[in-house]
Design a protein around this motif. Structure first.
Motif, mmCIF file in Angstrom:
data_model
loop_
_atom_site.group_PDB
_atom_site.id
_atom_site.type_symbol
_atom_site.label_atom_id
_atom_site.label_comp_id
_atom_site.label_asym_id
_atom_site.label_seq_id
_atom_site.Cartn_x
_atom_site.Cartn_y
_atom_site.Cartn_z
ATOM 1 N N LEU A 181 0.857 -1.176 0.000
ATOM 2 C CA LEU A 181 0.000 0.000 0.000
ATOM 3 C C LEU A 181 0.895 1.229 0.000
ATOM 4 C CD1 LEU A 181 -1.590 -2.383 1.619
ATOM 5 C CD2 LEU A 181 -3.247 -0.577 1.998
ATOM 6 N N LYS A 182 0.504 2.233 -0.751
ATOM 7 C CA LYS A 182 1.357 3.379 -1.005
ATOM 8 C C LYS A 182 1.302 4.429 0.112
ATOM 9 C CE LYS A 182 2.887 1.967 -4.996
ATOM 10 N NZ LYS A 182 4.311 1.626 -5.188
ATOM 11 N N THR A 183 2.373 5.167 0.206
ATOM 12 C CA THR A 183 2.481 6.260 1.182
ATOM 13 C C THR A 183 1.325 7.250 1.030
ATOM 14 O OG1 THR A 183 4.893 6.122 1.049
ATOM 15 C CG2 THR A 183 3.974 8.132 1.992
ATOM 16 N N GLY A 184 0.749 7.658 2.157
ATOM 17 C CA GLY A 184 -0.280 8.693 2.159
ATOM 18 C C GLY A 184 -1.706 8.196 2.238
ATOM 19 N N VAL A 185 -1.959 6.920 1.896
ATOM 20 C CA VAL A 185 -3.338 6.431 1.920
ATOM 21 C C VAL A 185 -3.790 6.215 3.360
ATOM 22 C CG1 VAL A 185 -3.088 5.341 -0.324
ATOM 23 C CG2 VAL A 185 -2.714 3.974 1.734
ATOM 24 N N PHE A 186 -5.105 6.312 3.574
ATOM 25 C CA PHE A 186 -5.688 6.080 4.888
ATOM 26 C C PHE A 186 -6.187 4.643 4.964
ATOM 27 C CE2 PHE A 186 -5.730 10.640 4.842
ATOM 28 C CZ PHE A 186 -5.593 11.005 6.178
ATOM 29 N N ILE A 187 -5.774 3.939 5.996
ATOM 30 C CA ILE A 187 -6.182 2.551 6.210
ATOM 31 C C ILE A 187 -7.096 2.476 7.432
ATOM 32 C CG2 ILE A 187 -5.394 0.213 6.762
ATOM 33 C CD1 ILE A 187 -4.719 1.137 3.938
ATOM 34 N N GLU A 188 -8.233 1.835 7.257
ATOM 35 C CA GLU A 188 -9.149 1.637 8.383
ATOM 36 C C GLU A 188 -8.965 0.229 8.928
ATOM 37 O OE1 GLU A 188 -13.863 2.275 9.548
ATOM 38 O OE2 GLU A 188 -13.323 1.848 7.472
ATOM 39 N N PRO A 249 -14.445 14.862 9.498
ATOM 40 C CA PRO A 249 -14.036 14.707 8.096
ATOM 41 C C PRO A 249 -12.544 14.451 7.970
ATOM 42 C CG PRO A 249 -14.365 17.024 8.616
ATOM 43 C CD PRO A 249 -14.788 16.256 9.831
ATOM 44 N N VAL A 250 -12.169 13.613 7.031
ATOM 45 C CA VAL A 250 -10.757 13.366 6.715
ATOM 46 C C VAL A 250 -10.605 13.309 5.201
ATOM 47 C CG1 VAL A 250 -10.253 12.075 8.828
ATOM 48 C CG2 VAL A 250 -11.009 10.854 6.774
ATOM 49 N N LEU A 251 -9.408 13.597 4.744
ATOM 50 C CA LEU A 251 -9.092 13.452 3.328
ATOM 51 C C LEU A 251 -8.320 12.160 3.119
ATOM 52 C CD1 LEU A 251 -8.034 17.033 2.171
ATOM 53 C CD2 LEU A 251 -9.951 15.686 1.292
ATOM 54 N N THR A 252 -8.833 11.320 2.272
ATOM 55 C CA THR A 252 -8.133 10.103 1.916
ATOM 56 C C THR A 252 -7.899 10.118 0.405
ATOM 57 O OG1 THR A 252 -8.145 7.683 2.088
ATOM 58 C CG2 THR A 252 -10.247 8.757 1.614
ATOM 59 N N ILE A 279 -16.888 14.909 -5.064
ATOM 60 C CA ILE A 279 -15.516 14.474 -5.341
ATOM 61 C C ILE A 279 -14.843 15.456 -6.296
ATOM 62 C CG2 ILE A 279 -14.073 12.575 -6.156
ATOM 63 C CD1 ILE A 279 -16.392 10.680 -5.562
ATOM 64 N N LYS A 280 -15.582 15.916 -7.307
ATOM 65 C CA LYS A 280 -15.029 16.893 -8.243
ATOM 66 C C LYS A 280 -14.700 18.200 -7.530
ATOM 67 C CE LYS A 280 -17.389 15.154 -12.378
ATOM 68 N NZ LYS A 280 -18.320 15.493 -13.491
ATOM 69 N N TRP A 281 -15.536 18.579 -6.574
ATOM 70 C CA TRP A 281 -15.316 19.823 -5.813
ATOM 71 C C TRP A 281 -13.984 19.769 -5.059
ATOM 72 C CZ3 TRP A 281 -16.267 20.323 -0.207
ATOM 73 C CH2 TRP A 281 -16.147 21.641 0.253
ATOM 74 N N VAL A 282 -13.727 18.634 -4.414
ATOM 75 C CA VAL A 282 -12.499 18.487 -3.636
ATOM 76 C C VAL A 282 -11.273 18.465 -4.542
ATOM 77 C CG1 VAL A 282 -11.234 16.953 -2.074
ATOM 78 C CG2 VAL A 282 -13.688 17.302 -1.753
ATOM 79 N N ASN A 283 -11.427 17.943 -5.757
ATOM 80 C CA ASN A 283 -10.277 17.747 -6.656
ATOM 81 C C ASN A 283 -10.144 18.825 -7.724
ATOM 82 O OD1 ASN A 283 -9.010 14.853 -6.117
ATOM 83 N ND2 ASN A 283 -11.217 14.698 -5.804
ATOM 84 N N LYS A 284 -10.887 19.916 -7.585
ATOM 85 C CA LYS A 284 -10.886 20.952 -8.612
ATOM 86 C C LYS A 284 -9.484 21.475 -8.916
ATOM 87 C CE LYS A 284 -13.195 25.229 -9.978
ATOM 88 N NZ LYS A 284 -14.178 26.271 -9.606
ATOM 89 N N THR A 307 -14.141 12.175 3.308
ATOM 90 C CA THR A 307 -15.022 11.206 3.948
ATOM 91 C C THR A 307 -14.955 11.408 5.462
ATOM 92 O OG1 THR A 307 -15.591 8.849 4.117
ATOM 93 C CG2 THR A 307 -13.255 9.401 4.027
ATOM 94 N N PHE A 308 -15.519 10.492 6.210
ATOM 95 C CA PHE A 308 -15.602 10.653 7.660
ATOM 96 C C PHE A 308 -14.992 9.473 8.402
ATOM 97 C CE2 PHE A 308 -19.386 12.938 6.020
ATOM 98 C CZ PHE A 308 -19.068 14.209 6.453
ATOM 99 N N VAL A 309 -14.491 9.756 9.604
ATOM 100 C CA VAL A 309 -14.050 8.701 10.513
ATOM 101 C C VAL A 309 -14.703 8.963 11.862
ATOM 102 C CG1 VAL A 309 -11.843 8.291 9.379
ATOM 103 C CG2 VAL A 309 -11.987 10.017 11.169
#
Length: 310
Positions: A181-188, A249-252, A279-284, A307-309
């Protein structure tokens, strides 16, 4: 969530109730000792014979002043309160380390390829009282090493793989313990709560992770219509959700392993195509110009997901 609701929620936890019991008993013991001290100050005297003990220890005090007796009673109350807490801790440790992960691992065979997140969680953990935790990778990691860190045992990597199956981090059909799994991703991942009592119903979970989350996504959608996404906006959202809901809220990130439609990613994370605009809003400002106007995100792009945790 109101302060009153929060207090009631916390008091439903056996550990919290035990802590309150210990505090109250300690206060009563301290108050009793203080009363005994006042008796000494007021010069109240008398002669009392006092005996205490059990099968192993016996103690007898003769001609003891009333103040001393009261102080001793207070000390015994405090001693009981502190030792009661110690025995409680031992019970918690025994319960949480009772190989519950073995049962979860055995439940892996119940998971179907078509199961979504909620079904996966309930088939794995059933009615056990579990806690969801999120971890952001600081470097590339294998599922094996994450299992070692989260569960102190490398063999539970499948639990991590299943919970995070729909996030685009890997192809589950070819998954293995050495999948990176790559650096930076969120794992639950999930752990057993302090008291592993079956008190979380599927209906309650769906309500919290379903109805409340949908309300949260609707708020985000409305918020996105009048604001640009940036650090300040994220701080405002974080403050709002911490006060109103049981999650933050968290950014994953979602790694696009093959050409994927925006609404397909929305289905994975939000269970509804309508939130693709979110999703488009966050990635504009993140994606290559032109991708936002297309229906398909080309392979190799990394998409931010809000998303949320818990």
């Amino acid at each position: 969530m109101s302060i009153f609701q929060l207090i009631i929620s916390e008091m439903s936890d056996p550990m919290t109730l035990k802590l309150i019991q210990m505090i109250l008993a300690t206060l009563v013991g301290a108050g009793t000792i203080y009363i005994g001290y006042l008796l000494f100050l007021k010069g109240i005297r008398g002669k009392i014979d006092f005996e205490i003990g059990n099968d192993k220890i016996n103690a007898k005090m003769v001609n003891v002043a009333p103040g001393a007796i009261v102080i001793m009673i207070g000390a015994l109350i405090i001693y009981w309160a502190l030792n009661s807490g110690a025995s409680s801790k031992e019970i918690i440790t025994t319960t949480s380390n009772n190989n519950i992960e073995e049962k979860w691992l055995d439940n892996v065979k119940k998971i179907n390829k078509s199961d979504y997140y909620t079904d996966i969680v309930f088939k794995l953990f059933e009615d056990d009282n579990v806690k969801s935790k999120m971890y952001q990778l600081k470097s590339d990691r294998t599922l094996l090493s994450l299992s070692e860190e989260f569960y102190n045992n490398p063999k539970y990597w499948q639990l991590i793989a299943l919970v995070n199956r729909g996030r685009g981090y890997y192809n589950y059909d070819s998954i293995s313990e050495n999948t990176i799994l790559k650096t930076g991703v969120f794992i639950e991942y999930f752990i057993a709560s302090k008291y592993n009592t079956p008190n979380t119903s599927k209906e309650k979970f769906v309500q919290v992770r379903g109805n409340d989350l949908n309300a949260g996504y609707e708020y985000l959608l409305k918020y996105s219509e009048s604001r640009e996404f940036n650090d300040k906006a994220f701080e405002e959202l974080n403050s709002y959700f911490k006060n109103e809901y049981e999650f933050s809220p968290v950014l994953t990130t979602y790694v696009v392993s093959e050409d994927t439609k925006w609404d397909e990613i929305s289905l994975i994370y939000y269970r509804n195509k309508k939130y693709s605009s979110l999703i488009k809003w966050v990635n504009k400002g993140e994606l290559e110009k032109g991708i936002l106007e297309k229906n398909i995100i080309p392979k190799g792009n990394t998409v931010l997901i809000l998303t949320f945790v818990p």
